[in-house]
Scaffold this motif. Structure first.
Motif, PDB file in Angstrom:
ATOM      1  N   VAL A 190       0.844  -1.196   0.000  1.00  0.00           N
ATOM      2  CA  VAL A 190       0.000   0.000   0.000  1.00  0.00           C
ATOM      3  C   VAL A 190       0.880   1.247   0.000  1.00  0.00           C
ATOM      4  O   VAL A 190       0.627   2.209  -0.748  1.00  0.00           O
ATOM      5  CB  VAL A 190      -0.952  -0.009   1.209  1.00  0.00           C
ATOM      6  CG1 VAL A 190      -1.638   1.346   1.364  1.00  0.00           C
ATOM      7  CG2 VAL A 190      -1.990  -1.117   1.060  1.00  0.00           C
ATOM      8  N   ALA A 191       1.920   1.257   0.836  1.00  0.00           N
ATOM      9  CA  ALA A 191       2.829   2.399   0.897  1.00  0.00           C
ATOM     10  C   ALA A 191       3.530   2.608  -0.445  1.00  0.00           C
ATOM     11  O   ALA A 191       3.685   3.752  -0.914  1.00  0.00           O
ATOM     12  CB  ALA A 191       3.843   2.198   2.021  1.00  0.00           C
ATOM     13  N   ARG A 239       1.211   4.203  -2.941  1.00  0.00           N
ATOM     14  CA  ARG A 239       1.017   5.643  -2.722  1.00  0.00           C
ATOM     15  C   ARG A 239       2.199   6.457  -3.237  1.00  0.00           C
ATOM     16  O   ARG A 239       2.037   7.623  -3.618  1.00  0.00           O
ATOM     17  CB  ARG A 239       0.760   5.915  -1.241  1.00  0.00           C
ATOM     18  CG  ARG A 239      -0.550   5.309  -0.748  1.00  0.00           C
ATOM     19  CD  ARG A 239      -0.936   5.813   0.638  1.00  0.00           C
ATOM     20  NE  ARG A 239      -2.138   5.152   1.140  1.00  0.00           N
ATOM     21  CZ  ARG A 239      -3.380   5.459   0.765  1.00  0.00           C
ATOM     22  NH1 ARG A 239      -3.590   6.419  -0.120  1.00  0.00           N
ATOM     23  NH2 ARG A 239      -4.412   4.812   1.277  1.00  0.00           N
ATOM     24  N   THR A 281       1.978   6.206  -7.417  1.00  0.00           N
ATOM     25  CA  THR A 281       0.928   7.019  -8.037  1.00  0.00           C
ATOM     26  C   THR A 281       1.338   8.475  -8.202  1.00  0.00           C
ATOM     27  O   THR A 281       0.771   9.191  -9.025  1.00  0.00           O
ATOM     28  CB  THR A 281      -0.379   6.910  -7.220  1.00  0.00           C
ATOM     29  OG1 THR A 281      -1.464   7.427  -7.997  1.00  0.00           O
ATOM     30  CG2 THR A 281      -0.299   7.699  -5.924  1.00  0.00           C
ATOM     31  N   THR A 282       2.362   8.925  -7.447  1.00  0.00           N
ATOM     32  CA  THR A 282       2.827  10.313  -7.553  1.00  0.00           C
ATOM     33  C   THR A 282       3.743  10.530  -8.748  1.00  0.00           C
ATOM     34  O   THR A 282       4.106  11.669  -9.038  1.00  0.00           O
ATOM     35  CB  THR A 282       3.584  10.747  -6.278  1.00  0.00           C
ATOM     36  OG1 THR A 282       4.821  10.017  -6.180  1.00  0.00           O
ATOM     37  CG2 THR A 282       2.746  10.503  -5.032  1.00  0.00           C
ATOM     38  N   LEU A 307      -7.344   2.042  -1.507  1.00  0.00           N
ATOM     39  CA  LEU A 307      -6.520   2.844  -2.403  1.00  0.00           C
ATOM     40  C   LEU A 307      -7.344   3.457  -3.527  1.00  0.00           C
ATOM     41  O   LEU A 307      -7.177   4.639  -3.869  1.00  0.00           O
ATOM     42  CB  LEU A 307      -5.404   1.979  -2.993  1.00  0.00           C
ATOM     43  CG  LEU A 307      -4.253   1.620  -2.057  1.00  0.00           C
ATOM     44  CD1 LEU A 307      -3.408   0.508  -2.662  1.00  0.00           C
ATOM     45  CD2 LEU A 307      -3.387   2.846  -1.767  1.00  0.00           C
ATOM     46  N   ASP A 360      -9.276   6.326  -2.523  1.00  0.00           N
ATOM     47  CA  ASP A 360      -8.405   7.475  -2.258  1.00  0.00           C
ATOM     48  C   ASP A 360      -7.859   8.106  -3.534  1.00  0.00           C
ATOM     49  O   ASP A 360      -7.013   9.005  -3.483  1.00  0.00           O
ATOM     50  CB  ASP A 360      -7.224   7.054  -1.375  1.00  0.00           C
ATOM     51  CG  ASP A 360      -7.633   6.840   0.073  1.00  0.00           C
ATOM     52  OD1 ASP A 360      -8.753   7.251   0.449  1.00  0.00           O
ATOM     53  OD2 ASP A 360      -6.820   6.269   0.830  1.00  0.00           O
ATOM     54  N   VAL A 379      -6.240   6.469  -6.129  1.00  0.00           N
ATOM     55  CA  VAL A 379      -5.115   5.790  -6.778  1.00  0.00           C
ATOM     56  C   VAL A 379      -5.641   4.954  -7.949  1.00  0.00           C
ATOM     57  O   VAL A 379      -6.506   4.088  -7.768  1.00  0.00           O
ATOM     58  CB  VAL A 379      -4.371   4.878  -5.780  1.00  0.00           C
ATOM     59  CG1 VAL A 379      -3.254   4.113  -6.485  1.00  0.00           C
ATOM     60  CG2 VAL A 379      -3.814   5.707  -4.623  1.00  0.00           C
TER      61      VAL A 379
END
Length: 249
Positions: free
Chosen positions: A78-79, A82, A85-86, A112, A115, A117
């Motif tokens: 998950v981290a 995140r 996706t940037t 995700l 949120d 993603v």
């Protein structure tokens, strides 16, 4: 019925991680996106993942690119998602359906996706995985589910019902598209198109054959094969002594 490249409704993605090849394929307007995975990254010799990915996004900023997490721990996956996706607005985060221990990622995927993603849920091989995956992604950010039709076929498993089920579910879930994955041959593109898949991802060597779709009949291909056999026989210098007859030239 003959199909040509311009007749295809399915979006065509290149599956690979070699930057030069990706940039070359991006010159074709009919290539809509690109998918990578850790195996392809290894083959391409990638060491600095983020630097490689950001460089690729800069080179192809206007089309879908999927980059996959590589952890085997759900919180860390998950981290990683995140972070990935940037890397760009056109980036989709590839997440496998489970860890290597069979721990399913549906809850993480749901969170995700809600949120914002964009997710490419990958390594789908069963109807249950497809159903739960589409359900988890429904109502979230733009997403894809990758059904490994080619790999199922490699083991003699009929993939048609699974792919069609995924397509039917995606049609009821506006933010989710189906990717036909593990493509083996050009005809898979025709199959994916006829079954209503929104996307197919394939190696560049398969996609490069698509402009020839519909350009020859079966009779013409037969003559091509016969001529090739004859030319190769002559080039090899094959001879065969025949009783009472002159050897073939």
């Amino acid at each position: 019925m003959t199909t040509s490249l311009k007749d295809l409704k399915v979006k065509l993605f290149t599956d690979g991680a070699d930057k030069a090849q990706i940039v070359e394929m991006a010159k074709n307007a009919w290539i809509a996106g690109f998918t990578t995975n850790p195996s392809l990254l290894k083959k391409a010799g990638v060491r600095d993942y983020e630097a490689y990915a950001r460089d690729l996004v800069a080179a192809v900023p206007d089309r879908h690119i999927s980059f996959e997490v590589f952890s085997d721990d759900i919180p860390e996956m998950v981290a990683q998602a995140r972070v990935i996706t940037t890397w760009g607005p056109n980036v989709f985060v590839k997440l496998p359906v489970s860890t290597t221990r069979g721990e399913m990622l549906f809850d993480a995927i749901r969170s995700l996706s809600r949120d914002g993603v964009k997710i490419n849920l990958t390594a789908l091989f069963t109807a249950d995985q497809v159903a739960r995956g589409v359900d988890a992604l429904g109502g979230g950010a733009a997403a894809c589910v990758s059904v490994f039709a080619g790999r199922l076929a490699d083991f003699g498993i009929d993939y048609a019902a699974l792919v069609q089920d995924a397509v039917n579910r995606s049609r009821k879930t506006p933010n989710v598209e189906v990717i036909w994955a593990s493509t083996r041959e050009v005809y898979n593109v025709i199959e994916a198109d006829r079954m209503g898949c929104q996307i197919i991802t394939a190696p560049a060597d398969v996609l490069k054959k698509l402009p020839a779709l519909g350009s020859k009949t079966g009779a013409e291909l037969s003559l091509d094969a016969v001529r090739a056999f004859r030319e190769d026989a002559l080039a090899a210098g094959l001879t065969l002594a025949l009783p009472g007859a002159r050897a073939a030239e």
